[in-house]
Design a protein around this motif. Structure first.
Motif, mmCIF file in Angstrom:
data_model
loop_
_atom_site.group_PDB
_atom_site.id
_atom_site.type_symbol
_atom_site.label_atom_id
_atom_site.label_comp_id
_atom_site.label_asym_id
_atom_site.label_seq_id
_atom_site.Cartn_x
_atom_site.Cartn_y
_atom_site.Cartn_z
ATOM 1 N N GLN A 137 0.824 -1.208 0.000
ATOM 2 C CA GLN A 137 0.000 0.000 0.000
ATOM 3 C C GLN A 137 0.861 1.262 0.000
ATOM 4 O O GLN A 137 0.526 2.257 -0.655
ATOM 5 N N ILE A 138 1.973 1.222 0.720
ATOM 6 C CA ILE A 138 2.898 2.368 0.716
ATOM 7 C C ILE A 138 3.471 2.578 -0.678
ATOM 8 O O ILE A 138 3.523 3.706 -1.181
ATOM 9 N N GLN A 139 3.891 1.502 -1.326
ATOM 10 C CA GLN A 139 4.458 1.604 -2.677
ATOM 11 C C GLN A 139 3.429 2.143 -3.658
ATOM 12 O O GLN A 139 3.760 2.963 -4.534
ATOM 13 N N LEU A 140 2.198 1.706 -3.539
ATOM 14 C CA LEU A 140 1.141 2.197 -4.433
ATOM 15 C C LEU A 140 0.923 3.689 -4.234
ATOM 16 O O LEU A 140 0.719 4.435 -5.199
ATOM 17 N N ALA A 141 0.962 4.130 -2.974
ATOM 18 C CA ALA A 141 0.799 5.560 -2.694
ATOM 19 C C ALA A 141 1.948 6.362 -3.278
ATOM 20 O O ALA A 141 1.753 7.423 -3.889
ATOM 21 N N ILE A 142 3.163 5.858 -3.130
ATOM 22 C CA ILE A 142 4.342 6.559 -3.648
ATOM 23 C C ILE A 142 4.300 6.634 -5.171
ATOM 24 O O ILE A 142 4.564 7.686 -5.766
ATOM 25 N N SER A 143 3.953 5.511 -5.809
ATOM 26 C CA SER A 143 3.977 5.468 -7.274
ATOM 27 C C SER A 143 2.940 6.386 -7.900
ATOM 28 O O SER A 143 3.121 6.864 -9.015
ATOM 29 N N GLY A 144 1.850 6.646 -7.170
ATOM 30 C CA GLY A 144 0.809 7.502 -7.723
ATOM 31 C C GLY A 144 0.871 8.947 -7.268
ATOM 32 O O GLY A 144 0.010 9.759 -7.634
ATOM 33 N N ALA A 145 1.896 9.286 -6.477
ATOM 34 C CA ALA A 145 1.953 10.611 -5.861
ATOM 35 C C ALA A 145 2.579 11.664 -6.776
ATOM 36 O O ALA A 145 3.461 11.369 -7.578
ATOM 37 N N SER A 146 2.105 12.902 -6.627
ATOM 38 C CA SER A 146 2.728 14.060 -7.264
ATOM 39 C C SER A 146 3.731 14.726 -6.327
ATOM 40 O O SER A 146 4.610 15.459 -6.761
ATOM 41 N N LEU A 147 3.577 14.452 -5.025
ATOM 42 C CA LEU A 147 4.478 14.986 -4.002
ATOM 43 C C LEU A 147 4.454 14.030 -2.820
ATOM 44 O O LEU A 147 3.398 13.494 -2.474
ATOM 45 N N ILE A 148 5.625 13.830 -2.207
ATOM 46 C CA ILE A 148 5.734 12.929 -1.056
ATOM 47 C C ILE A 148 6.182 13.725 0.161
ATOM 48 O O ILE A 148 7.165 14.478 0.096
ATOM 49 N N LEU A 149 5.443 13.564 1.257
ATOM 50 C CA LEU A 149 5.845 14.156 2.534
ATOM 51 C C LEU A 149 6.536 13.072 3.349
ATOM 52 O O LEU A 149 5.906 12.111 3.794
ATOM 53 N N PHE A 150 7.848 13.209 3.505
ATOM 54 C CA PHE A 150 8.646 12.271 4.285
ATOM 55 C C PHE A 150 8.678 12.798 5.717
ATOM 56 O O PHE A 150 9.334 13.796 6.014
ATOM 57 N N VAL A 151 7.952 12.126 6.609
ATOM 58 C CA VAL A 151 7.758 12.623 7.977
ATOM 59 C C VAL A 151 8.732 11.931 8.935
ATOM 60 O O VAL A 151 8.853 10.697 8.936
ATOM 61 N N VAL A 152 9.416 12.740 9.723
ATOM 62 C CA VAL A 152 10.327 12.230 10.759
ATOM 63 C C VAL A 152 9.990 12.909 12.085
ATOM 64 O O VAL A 152 9.285 13.921 12.121
ATOM 65 N N ASP A 153 10.524 12.354 13.172
ATOM 66 C CA ASP A 153 10.310 12.895 14.513
ATOM 67 C C ASP A 153 11.489 13.780 14.877
ATOM 68 O O ASP A 153 12.604 13.291 15.075
ATOM 69 N N VAL A 154 11.256 15.094 14.972
ATOM 70 C CA VAL A 154 12.336 16.034 15.231
ATOM 71 C C VAL A 154 12.903 15.872 16.639
ATOM 72 O O VAL A 154 14.036 16.302 16.909
ATOM 73 N N GLN A 155 12.161 15.244 17.529
ATOM 74 C CA GLN A 155 12.625 15.080 18.903
ATOM 75 C C GLN A 155 13.567 13.894 19.066
ATOM 76 O O GLN A 155 14.125 13.686 20.149
ATOM 77 N N GLN A 156 13.752 13.106 18.023
ATOM 78 C CA GLN A 156 14.637 11.949 18.092
ATOM 79 C C GLN A 156 15.748 12.062 17.055
ATOM 80 O O GLN A 156 15.615 12.750 16.043
ATOM 81 N N GLU A 157 16.829 11.354 17.317
ATOM 82 C CA GLU A 157 17.898 11.251 16.330
ATOM 83 C C GLU A 157 17.405 10.445 15.133
ATOM 84 O O GLU A 157 16.427 9.705 15.229
ATOM 85 N N ILE A 158 18.099 10.585 14.011
ATOM 86 C CA ILE A 158 17.757 9.777 12.838
ATOM 87 C C ILE A 158 17.927 8.291 13.187
ATOM 88 O O ILE A 158 18.972 7.880 13.690
ATOM 89 N N THR A 159 16.885 7.518 12.947
ATOM 90 C CA THR A 159 16.920 6.089 13.267
ATOM 91 C C THR A 159 17.261 5.281 12.012
ATOM 92 O O THR A 159 17.156 5.787 10.878
ATOM 93 N N PRO A 160 17.668 4.021 12.178
ATOM 94 C CA PRO A 160 17.904 3.176 11.007
ATOM 95 C C PRO A 160 16.684 3.083 10.086
ATOM 96 O O PRO A 160 16.831 3.036 8.858
ATOM 97 N N LEU A 161 15.467 3.083 10.676
ATOM 98 C CA LEU A 161 14.268 3.020 9.832
ATOM 99 C C LEU A 161 14.075 4.314 9.044
ATOM 100 O O LEU A 161 13.621 4.281 7.900
ATOM 101 N N ASP A 162 14.407 5.466 9.658
ATOM 102 C CA ASP A 162 14.354 6.726 8.908
ATOM 103 C C ASP A 162 15.274 6.648 7.691
ATOM 104 O O ASP A 162 14.890 7.046 6.582
ATOM 105 N N SER A 163 16.478 6.124 7.907
ATOM 106 C CA SER A 163 17.441 6.004 6.811
ATOM 107 C C SER A 163 16.946 5.039 5.751
ATOM 108 O O SER A 163 17.158 5.245 4.543
ATOM 109 N N GLU A 164 16.252 3.976 6.194
ATOM 110 C CA GLU A 164 15.718 3.003 5.237
ATOM 111 C C GLU A 164 14.618 3.630 4.383
ATOM 112 O O GLU A 164 14.536 3.392 3.175
ATOM 113 N N VAL A 165 13.755 4.444 5.014
ATOM 114 C CA VAL A 165 12.715 5.138 4.256
ATOM 115 C C VAL A 165 13.353 6.101 3.263
ATOM 116 O O VAL A 165 12.914 6.214 2.107
ATOM 117 N N ALA A 166 14.416 6.783 3.682
ATOM 118 C CA ALA A 166 15.118 7.706 2.792
ATOM 119 C C ALA A 166 15.666 6.977 1.570
ATOM 120 O O ALA A 166 15.571 7.466 0.436
#
Length: 451
Positions: free
Chosen positions: A76-105
């Motif tokens: 479902q995430i891939q389908l949303a990305i493939s059909g998007a005109s713009l993607i909002l990549f959301v992270v938590d500013v109160q935490q350090e960059i996590t391995p999952l954040d890097s994986e999403v990037a």
């Protein structure tokens, strides 16, 4: 004209659902600290200065779903990305960059599993910037490779306007005009595993929501637009309803209450029944909710292809009338959602009910119906000897058709006679298959005198 899609993507618990609700200006996605609450693509139309786009919330990327639905969520995430005109990549500013954040990037750069780079630009959103001090921590997020983030607090609404204006700026000419209002909203309800999501996907012509044998897969109420005969409709996929005493978590409770809210905002309800199972207490409970809300309803007997050895359509209809007598006027459609059989017919039946519910009848028609009712059976006097009198009736609204009967004293009209009169009046009016609300009201004495 279809609207541009803005997809919200990120790891679990960074506030994606809260961001959708904040930008949309109303509560749409379930917000809960439990990781993995959102599974399907949940959408809302957003407006900024008369320019519109469709915002889509997705499940948390990288979480191991408790019901082994991880692959479905990621699809479902891939389908949303493939059909998007713009993607909002959301992270938590109160935490350090996590391995999952890097994986999403890496995913958004097309670097995971050989996936192609998304065609849409990516806007980095630093959520949970609840105080000014949090904004100072956002500089480290540049390392993710998507430029300087926009700081927001979905919880408090901080940065909302700036983010909306940035989205419109990035979309440019793609931002659309106000979408055409749907001609009808249908809520798809039923107990768990009756095939609601399969039914929705058949309407949409795509894998719009996750289909799984796991009970309770759908949690949010999901609006899905579809076209039929050149007209636009909205189908509302609801969480499967179980016994209230067995709601194990706040997430299930939210799903249950959203299903009830979906019934209330729908024009017509499609009530899915499992043809392979007996009518349950949950089915009867849902039927009572539909009746209490005065909603037009099509009983959709799904999985009809699997009902081998069971009664034919006519006998099954008699069975439904016996076990759910209050739904006797609701039309029945027999479907096989897995192959799309009779799906269109069910929607066409719903359209017929919607048309019925919007009809108006004249006071003359109603009064003739009252005359026929009184000729057939006069109301019995109360135990104190007072004689009920019906003066006239009028329709005051539609959806549901609401009829007020003016009498000398509503308190002395016995319940048995009310049911008789209401049923007899219904038979003479063009509301054969939709619920009608009757209101018994006393006519003021001066109205009686002048009448």
């Amino acid at each position: 004209m279809s609207l541009p899609i803005v997809a919200i993507v990120g790891r679990p618990n960074v506030g994606k659902s809260s961001l959708l609700n904040t930008l949309a200006g109303r509560r749409i996605s379930i917000v809960d600290p439990t990781p993995g609450v959102t599974r399907d693509r949940v959408s809302a139309v957003c407006e900024v200065d008369d320019r519109y786009f469709e915002l889509i919330d997705t499940g948390g990327y990288g979480i191991e779903d408790a019901d082994d639905l991880t692959a479905h969520v990621e699809q479902q995430i891939q389908l949303a990305i493939s059909g998007a005109s713009l993607i909002l990549f959301v992270v938590d500013v109160q935490q350090e960059i996590t391995p999952l954040d890097s994986e999403v990037a890496r995913l958004l750069r097309g670097g995971k599993g050989g996936a192609q780079q998304p065609k849409a630009p990516v806007l980095l959103v630093a959520n949970k910037a609840d105080i000014d001090q949090h904004k100072l921590q956002a500089g480290s997020l540049i390392k993710l490779g998507f430029g300087e983030p926009i700081c927001v607090s979905a919880l408090h609404g901080r940065g909302r306007r700036e983010l909306l204006e940035t989205i419109i700026e990035r979309l440019g000419d793609e931002a659309g005009e106000e979408p055409v209002a749907p001609v009808m909203r249908v809520a798809i309800i039923g107990k768990r595993n009756v095939g609601k999501s399969t039914f929705i996907n058949a309407l949409a012509g795509e894998e719009r929501v996750i289909v799984s044998e796991v009970p309770g897969t759908t949690r949010d109420s999901i609006d899905v637009r579809f076209e039929m005969a050149g007209q636009s409709f909205v189908a509302i996929d609801t969480a499967g309803v179980g016994k209230k005493a067995r709601l194990k978590s706040s997430v299930e409770f939210y799903g249950y209450t959203r299903a009830l809210a979906s019934i209330r905002r729908a024009d017509v309800v499609l009530f899915l029944i499992d043809a392979t199972a007996d009518i349950s207490d949950v089915d009867k409970k849902l039927a009572r909710i539909v009746i209490d809300e005065f909603k037009p309803c099509v009983i959709v007997v799904n999985k009809w292809d699997l009902a081998k050895g069971r009664a034919g359509a006519e006998d099954y209809g008699e069975y439904l009338t016996k076990v759910m007598p209050h739904m006797a006027t609701a039309p029945i459609a027999f479907t096989t959602a897995t192959v799309g059989k009779n799906i269109r017919a069910a929607i066409e039946t719903a359209q017929g009910l919607f048309k019925q519910a919007r009809q108006r009848v004249t006071t003359g028609q109603l009064n003739r119906a009252i005359e026929e009712t009184l000729a057939a059976y006069q109301p019995v006097a109360s135990k104190h000897g007072a004689q009920p009198k019906i003066y006239y009736a009028t329709q005051i609204s539609t959806c549901p058709p609401t009829i007020v009967l003016f009498v000398n004293n509503p308190a002395i009209v016995r319940e048995q006679y009310r049911r008789f009169a209401e049923n007899r009046i219904r038979e003479t009016l063009p509301f054969e298959e939709v619920p009608v609300r009757f209101v018994w009201r006393a006519r003021k004495s001066r109205e009686v005198a002048s009448g």
